[in-house]
Design an enzyme around this catalytic site. Structure first.
Site, short mmCIF file in Angstrom:
data_model
loop_
_atom_site.label_atom_id
_atom_site.label_comp_id
_atom_site.label_asym_id
_atom_site.label_seq_id
_atom_site.Cartn_x
_atom_site.Cartn_y
_atom_site.Cartn_z
N SER A 1 0.83 -1.21 0.00
CA SER A 1 0.00 0.00 0.00
C SER A 1 0.86 1.26 0.00
CB SER A 1 -0.92 0.00 1.23
OG SER A 1 -1.80 -1.09 1.20
N SER B 1 -7.76 4.26 11.26
CA SER B 1 -9.17 3.92 11.11
C SER B 1 -9.64 4.60 9.82
CB SER B 1 -9.99 4.41 12.31
OG SER B 1 -11.33 4.07 12.16
N ASP C 1 -8.39 4.28 -2.20
CA ASP C 1 -9.68 4.11 -2.87
C ASP C 1 -10.62 3.25 -2.03
OD1 ASP C 1 -7.89 2.03 -3.35
OD2 ASP C 1 -8.53 1.68 -5.41
N ASN D 1 -5.33 2.36 -6.31
CA ASN D 1 -4.50 1.21 -6.68
C ASN D 1 -5.33 -0.06 -6.95
OD1 ASN D 1 -5.06 0.01 -4.14
ND2 ASN D 1 -3.20 0.84 -3.22
N GLU E 1 -22.49 14.09 12.13
CA GLU E 1 -21.80 14.06 13.43
C GLU E 1 -20.36 13.60 13.33
OE1 GLU E 1 -26.20 13.81 14.17
OE2 GLU E 1 -24.80 12.69 12.87
#
Length: 608
Positions: A34, A118, A149, A179, A358
């Site tokens: 990544s 996250s 993505d 990717n 929120e």
């Protein structure tokens, strides 16, 4: 860009790939593939467009780079090595015990504003940073966000895209590393860059589709992004996961693991390099704008007067805003109900409307806190659960934010359970380093609202919809971690907070008619809890009843049980034990078994 620049950028991108592979190999874990897909994207940004004073991470004029795809941390750390921020030796401590180069970035690392990892978290925080630059700091720094993505499937990303487009944040650029491959397989849109561009264009973004491995196209896109006016820019870059190493390039099943043959991969990439980058500093020194401080003149309420704690919150925050120029307020389109509108009227330049989003609201608060502001974000307690992951990540980020949840509990009345915050105390107690406050009257609320500003970490204050009697004088102090003893009796101790305090006092009057004297404790500070006082009172009376307008799990009752673990006495917990419907406030308390009659019966049953 001349030929020498182009060749240097290609070599630097190769170095970032090599160092990503090396770091993951040394750790035995990580996400090198990544990282490898975005190497050229980050190379050109670092070498030609990022404006950062490497010697001064706190320089207010610095640009901000947020790795929303935080699992690509090896790439970030390789960039910091190239910039001279970390050494090669430190790079190879990646993911080891005691290293600041954790598996996902945290603010322990220079130039990292918030923890990421996250997915769907980084871009909303980037929106908060860009808003801060424009409306609070009033500085020209740019905010760059690298996202993947896969995370564009997160709803929080589209809250961020919508809000940035609505605000016209031209100082925000998102670089999307398309990717094609996620953790378990292909992403929703694969390499269909047009699909992403159409969606982002509909949200008011300027979009640029490029080959994410061509330094020339990247350089043009980044320059265009900084020059764009009146709207944010999305650079949608087609890339290959694992780029440069045939064993992993564009192959499924290679996510989240080091390369099987790191030495072979390093050879294919041309081996280690020792290139360095002189990152361009900001154009000129800058001083963030700051609003003037004044005197703190909190609202004062007369004992016996009936005032809703949500009303006291709004009036107190408006007063605090006058006293402290660093205080800002964020709303989720319910300012008329939370009473945040009082701050909006007094300080419109520091009031931010996020509509019913929120996650974006809390994320923006985190971004503002990272720049030294003190944000108060308010909505219904029930709706803050939508943003709970952002609250959790705020704690990981060591962010200082104040959250206020109104309409707590069944006492809101006829609206029914969809509007009732019944999980909030448990949820916020579970957040690392949090403070949880639940005032029962207006003067107590005003004082706690003011005191929250100087605390650290995630602070949560719960307010009540209906009017309740003022019990305390306006000069009373309410130290966090303390409690108030409202009645003293020898046969049982009743511990309550918020609206339940008033029911506990009424129950004490009923019990007095029965010849039973009880101690009533207002546990307004649920976390930290005054354990010493509770233990002393529990031992003195030998029996404890807790009562709360909250589910029985995880709230005040469980906090009291934890405090009494080493001094066990019989404890009866009263909480909302069945799903409410629609009814008046008093009927709701009765139906839930947390009204004065239920408290009286619980005490009597313990005495029997």
């Amino acid at each position: 860009m001349d030929e020498l620049d182009y060749r240097f950028l290609c070599e630097l991108a190769a170095q970032l790939r090599v160092d990503s592979v090396r770091a993951a190999a040394a750790a035995g874990s990580g996400h090198p593939t990544s990282s490898m897909s975005a190497a050229e994207l980050m190379t050109v940004l670092l070498a030609r467009h990022l404006r950062v004073d490497v010697a001064d991470p706190a320089n207010p004029a610095n640009d901000h780079l947020v790795f929303s795809k935080g699992h690509a941390s090896p790439l970030l750390y390789a960039m910091l090595k190239a910039a001279g921020v970390v050494t090669d030796e430190e790079l190879l401590t990646f993911r080891r015990r005691g290293s600041r180069l954790e598996g996902h970035p945290t603010p322990q690392v220079p130039f990292v504003d918030v923890a990421t990892g996250s997915l769907g978290f980084g871009l909303p925080v980037g929106v908060g940073l860009a808003l801060t630059a424009r409306r609070l700091d009033r500085l020209p720094y740019h905010v760059w966000v690298l996202c993947g993505d896969s995370e564009l499937a997160e709803g929080s990303m589209w809250e961020a895209f919508e809000h940035a487009g609505h605000e016209g944040l031209n100082n925000l650029t998102v670089i999307i590393d398309v990717n094609r491959l996620g953790q378990r397989g292909p992403t929703r849109h694969g390499w269909d860059l047009g699909a992403y561009a159409a969606r982002l264009g509909a949200f008011g973004w300027h979009t640029i589709e490029i080959d994410g491995h061509d330094p020339g196209q990247i350089d043009y896109a980044l320059a265009d992004a900084r020059a764009t006016r009146r709207r944010p820019t999305a650079i949608i870059a087609r890339t290959c996961k694992g780029r440069g190493v045939s064993a992993v390039e564009n192959r499924e099943g290679k996510h989240g693991k080091p390369l099987e043959d790191a030495e072979q991969a390093l050879g294919e990439l041309g081996g280690p390099r020792a290139l360095t980058v002189e990152v361009t500093p900001p154009d000129a020194p800058a001083t963030p704008y700051r609003y003037a401080d004044g005197a703190l003149d909190l609202p004062r309420y007369e004992v016996g007067e009936r005032v809703a704690t949500r009303t006291a919150f709004g009036e107190a925050l408006a007063a605090l805003g006058t006293a402290r120029g660093d205080v800002v307020a964020l709303d989720g389109e319910v300012a008329d109900s939370t009473k945040l509108e009082a701050f909006a009227k007094a300080h419109p330049e520091r009031f931010f409307e996020f509509y019913i989003a929120e996650q974006q609201m809390v994320a923006a608060a985190i971004g503002m806190a990272a720049r030294g502001w003190t944000p108060y974000a308010a909505t219904f307690a029930a709706f803050l659960t939508r943003a709970y992951d952002f609250v959790r990540m705020a704690a990981v980020s060591r962010a200082g934010i104040c959250l206020v949840g109104s309409h707590g509990g069944v006492s809101i009345g006829e609206d029914g359970p969809s509007q009732m915050g019944l999980e909030d105390l448990a949820a916020f107690r579970a957040v690392h380093g949090s403070t949880v406050l639940y005032p029962c009257d207006a003067n107590q609320t005003a004082r706690l609202v003011a005191d929250m500003a100087a605390m650290e970490g995630v602070r949560y204050l719960r307010t009540t919809r209906g009017e309740t009697p003022v019990l305390y004088g306006p000069d009373e102090e309410f130290p966090v971690g303390g409690c108030k003893i409202l009645r003293t009796g020898g046969q049982a101790t009743v511990v309550a907070a918020g609206v339940a305090v008033h029911e506990a006092l009424a129950a004490a009057d009923l019990l007095a008619e029965d010849g039973v004297s009880v101690t009533v404790i207002d546990a307004y500070s649920i976390k930290p809890l005054d354990s010493a006082e509770l233990v002393e009172m529990a031992r003195a009376t030998g029996k404890v009843v807790t009562v709360e307008d909250h589910w029985p799990e995880g709230g005040l009752g469980d906090a009291v049980l934890s405090a009494l673990a080493d001094a066990p006495v019989p404890v009866r917990k009263l909480g909302v034990s069945r799903m409410p419907g629609s009814a008046t406030s008093q009927e709701q308390l009765e139906d839930a078994g947390i009204d004065r009659g239920a408290i009286r019966e619980a005490v009597l049953s313990l005495l029997r």
